[in-house]
Design an enzyme around this catalytic site. Structure first.
Site, short mmCIF file in Angstrom:
data_model
loop_
_atom_site.label_atom_id
_atom_site.label_comp_id
_atom_site.label_asym_id
_atom_site.label_seq_id
_atom_site.Cartn_x
_atom_site.Cartn_y
_atom_site.Cartn_z
N PHE A 40 68.94 75.52 94.46
CA PHE A 40 69.07 74.33 95.32
C PHE A 40 67.79 74.01 96.07
O PHE A 40 67.60 72.89 96.52
CB PHE A 40 70.22 74.55 96.33
CG PHE A 40 69.83 75.42 97.50
CD1 PHE A 40 69.16 74.86 98.59
CD2 PHE A 40 70.10 76.78 97.52
CE1 PHE A 40 68.78 75.66 99.68
CE2 PHE A 40 69.72 77.58 98.59
CZ PHE A 40 69.06 77.01 99.67
N LYS B 86 70.54 72.49 83.89
CA LYS B 86 71.75 72.70 84.69
C LYS B 86 71.27 72.92 86.12
O LYS B 86 70.91 74.02 86.52
CB LYS B 86 72.50 73.93 84.17
CG LYS B 86 73.99 73.97 84.48
CD LYS B 86 74.35 73.95 85.95
CE LYS B 86 74.09 75.21 86.70
NZ LYS B 86 74.32 75.07 88.16
N GLU C 240 74.41 72.99 91.84
CA GLU C 240 75.55 72.10 92.11
C GLU C 240 75.50 71.58 93.55
O GLU C 240 76.23 70.67 93.91
CB GLU C 240 76.88 72.82 91.83
CG GLU C 240 77.10 74.15 92.52
CD GLU C 240 76.48 75.35 91.80
OE1 GLU C 240 75.29 75.28 91.42
OE2 GLU C 240 77.18 76.37 91.64
N SER D 226 68.63 83.43 92.71
CA SER D 226 68.65 84.73 93.38
C SER D 226 68.58 85.87 92.35
O SER D 226 68.91 85.68 91.18
CB SER D 226 69.91 84.84 94.24
OG SER D 226 71.04 84.55 93.45
N CYS E 188 61.21 80.33 98.33
CA CYS E 188 61.00 81.67 97.78
C CYS E 188 59.61 82.18 98.12
O CYS E 188 59.31 83.34 97.93
CB CYS E 188 61.19 81.66 96.27
SG CYS E 188 59.90 80.73 95.46
N GLU F 83 66.58 89.72 101.23
CA GLU F 83 66.09 88.37 101.50
C GLU F 83 67.05 87.67 102.48
O GLU F 83 68.26 87.70 102.27
CB GLU F 83 66.05 87.59 100.19
CG GLU F 83 65.57 86.18 100.31
CD GLU F 83 65.54 85.46 98.96
OE1 GLU F 83 66.53 85.54 98.21
OE2 GLU F 83 64.52 84.81 98.66
#
Ligand code: NAD
Length: 499
Positions: free
Chosen positions: A150, A174, A177, A227, A282, A384
């Site tokens: 995301f 893909k 979402e 992740s 990240c 994280e």
């Protein structure tokens, strides 16, 4: 009323038919603004079939014509920058200027992709043997798929499809979402730039969609960013189904601060790189490691007022340092990590929990937090957090400081701040991390270099974009050809050599 989003298959918007959807929020207000359709396996297969049908024609299109689509797409990105940035901010929550940065970094990959014909040229040896020439070519793989997170809904899809498609592959994306509108719009713009239908498809979905991509025999390669637990699963499952896989995972990026560093600049850099985009990057700097007690004390003294005065605001507020987090769940997870840090004995100097933006009490906001005296046995160092939280881990010596990023489970990015060339050079050579900044807080390589971490920050062995990206999306074929001049040699039963 929340709008229904769609898939983008074979050049057209396609409504979801699975009956399953997931709400997309406006993180400023907490309202559900759209519903993402979650594709069934059959809907994903329709996307794969469309890309498979488009592949032969696209692979046979000459590289320069493919590059022209990239040139036109780049222009369309520029022309639509404001619309895309507003769309991105409204679903992700990052401020508009930062959304433009997200799109711009993707656009730079498209600029790189414009030059891919040059990198896809093979090698040629004239006279490799008697009457023998040898040459290699880099051919596209076929249908490739990308599964994206995301936090960079523009840049990361473009890292993948920009390079894959310029190399002659077709692509099924893909996206996350949580914020799929920008990837869907990118696919429309890509068609407008002249790509044939099916060259880029977008299917929305969750695990069911991902598992279909991972197991369908028509998909040749999978690129993933997200992740680490999911990255590891993607790598193992994709590889077990015979696919090429690159799977980038989570991170814990350290900043080593040497006693000779310019502390005011370091604090500016730590604030920007630690709290920008609410820490949902990240490459966010999430651990500061001052070397020596005096450096640590001075750093903390300077950091406290800066963290306390961070301006958290609407994603549309041009004065805000950062906006809301993507979802309430993500914000609550960060609050949970802060509680864990306190429980395990770290000193919470600034507590961002409980922050509310007046008039937007249902938005997913959280203030900046600062921990001192974090130690490597604490979970907030090991894991994280992915939020606006900076942990200070104190070290007595350079060697002790340098060990921390090297020994961490993640190895995405790291930075050292110093005026000492020897220390910087030795650190860059020896640290067990994939991307290193020397007095640079967010060392994200430019598009013509390649992006990738080490250890649990990346599974597979080929980085994103740059020449590594071209290698990932192509396979080498080597041709040995002889055009005999008339001398007959008879059969040879030994392996040909150049002896
Ligand atoms: P995520 O792992 O939750 O989701 C990433 C993608 O995987 C999404 O498309 C999601 O739909 C899919 N997914 C989620 N659960 C799945 C499952 N069980 N099976 C199959 N697919 C699944 O990640 P996120 O929250 O969207 O993104 C944040 C994470 O991404 C952070 O850990 C961050 O460090 C990482 N990230 C890494 C890089 C990098 O280059 N190393 C870059 C950006 C983000």
């Amino acid at each position: 009323m929340a709008k229904e989003l769609h898939h983008f298959i074979n050049g057209a918007k396609v409504a979801g038919t699975s009956g399953r959807t997931l709400g997309v929020f406006n993180p400023n207000t907490g309202e559900v603004t759209a519903q993402t359709p979650l594709a069934s396996a059959d809907e994903v297969r329709a996307g794969i079939a469309s890309s498979a049908a488009a592949f032969p024609g696209w692979a046979a299109t000459n590289p320069q014509r493919r590059a022209r689509v990239m040139f036109d797409f780049k222009r369309l990105l520029e022309d639509n920058m404001n619309e895309l940035a507003e769309m991105l901010s409204s679903e992700h929550g990052k401020v508009i200027a930062d959304s433009k940065g997200d799109i711009q970094r993707g656009l730079e990959v498209i600029e790189f992709a414009c030059g891919i014909p040059h990198l896809q040229k093979g090698e040629f040896t004239e006279g490799a043997g008697p009457d023998i020439d040898m040459y290699s070519m880099r051919q596209p793989l076929g249908v490739c798929a990308g599964i994206t997170p995301f936090n960079f809904p523009a840049m990361i899809p473009m890292w993948m499809f920009g390079v894959a498609i310029a190399c002659g592959n077709t692509f099924v994306c893909k996206p996350s979402e949580k914020d799929p509108s920008v990837p869907l719009r990118l696919a429309e713009l890509f068609m407008e730039a002249g790509a044939p239908a099916g060259v880029l498809n977008v299917v929305n979905g969750d695990k069911e969609a991902v598992d279909t991509l991972l197991t369908d025999p028509a998909v040749e390669a999978i690129s993933f960013v997200g992740s680490s637990a999911i990255a590891e699963y993607i790598y193992a499952t994709g590889a077990a189904h015979g696919k090429r896989v690159q799977a980038m995972g989570g991170a814990k990026n350290h900043a080593i601060i040497m006693p000779d560093a310019d502390l005011d600049r370091v604090v500016d850099d730590l604030i920007g790189a630690g709290y920008g985009s609410a820490g949902e990057r990240c490459m966010a700097l999430s651990v500061a490691v001052p070397v020596g007690k005096e450096t640590g004390d001075r750093l903390i003294e300077k950091l406290i007022p800066r963290v306390e005065s961070l301006k958290v605001g609407l994603s549309t507020d041009t004065d805000a340092d950062y906006g809301p987090m993507v979802t309430a769940e993500q914000r609550d997870k960060v609050a949970g990590w802060i509680a864990r840090g306190v429980e395990q004995g770290a000193d919470l100097l600034v507590d961002g929990r409980g922050f509310e933006l007046q008039g937007y009490e249902d938005g997913f906001f959280i203030g900046g937090s600062l921990f001192d005296n974090v130690t490597p046995d604490m979970d907030i160092w090991k894991e994280e957090i992915f939020g606006p939280v900076l942990s200070v881990v104190r070290a007595d010596t350079f060697e002790e400081a340098a060990k921390l990023p090297s020994e961490h489970q993640y190895g995405n990015g790291v930075a050292i701040f110093t005026r000492d060339g020897d220390a910087a050079r030795s650190f860059a050579s020896n640290v067990n991390v994939g991307m290193v900044g020397i007095n640079v807080p967010i060392p994200v390589p430019l598009a013509y270099h390649s992006f990738g971490g080490w250890k649990r920050s990346a599974f597979g062995d080929t980085n994103q974009h740059g020449t590594e990206g071209v290698k990932f999306y192509t396979k080498v074929k080597t041709v040995t050809s002889r055009w005999p001049t008339g001398v007959k040699e008879g059969s040879s039963f030994v392996i040909p050599t150049m002896k």
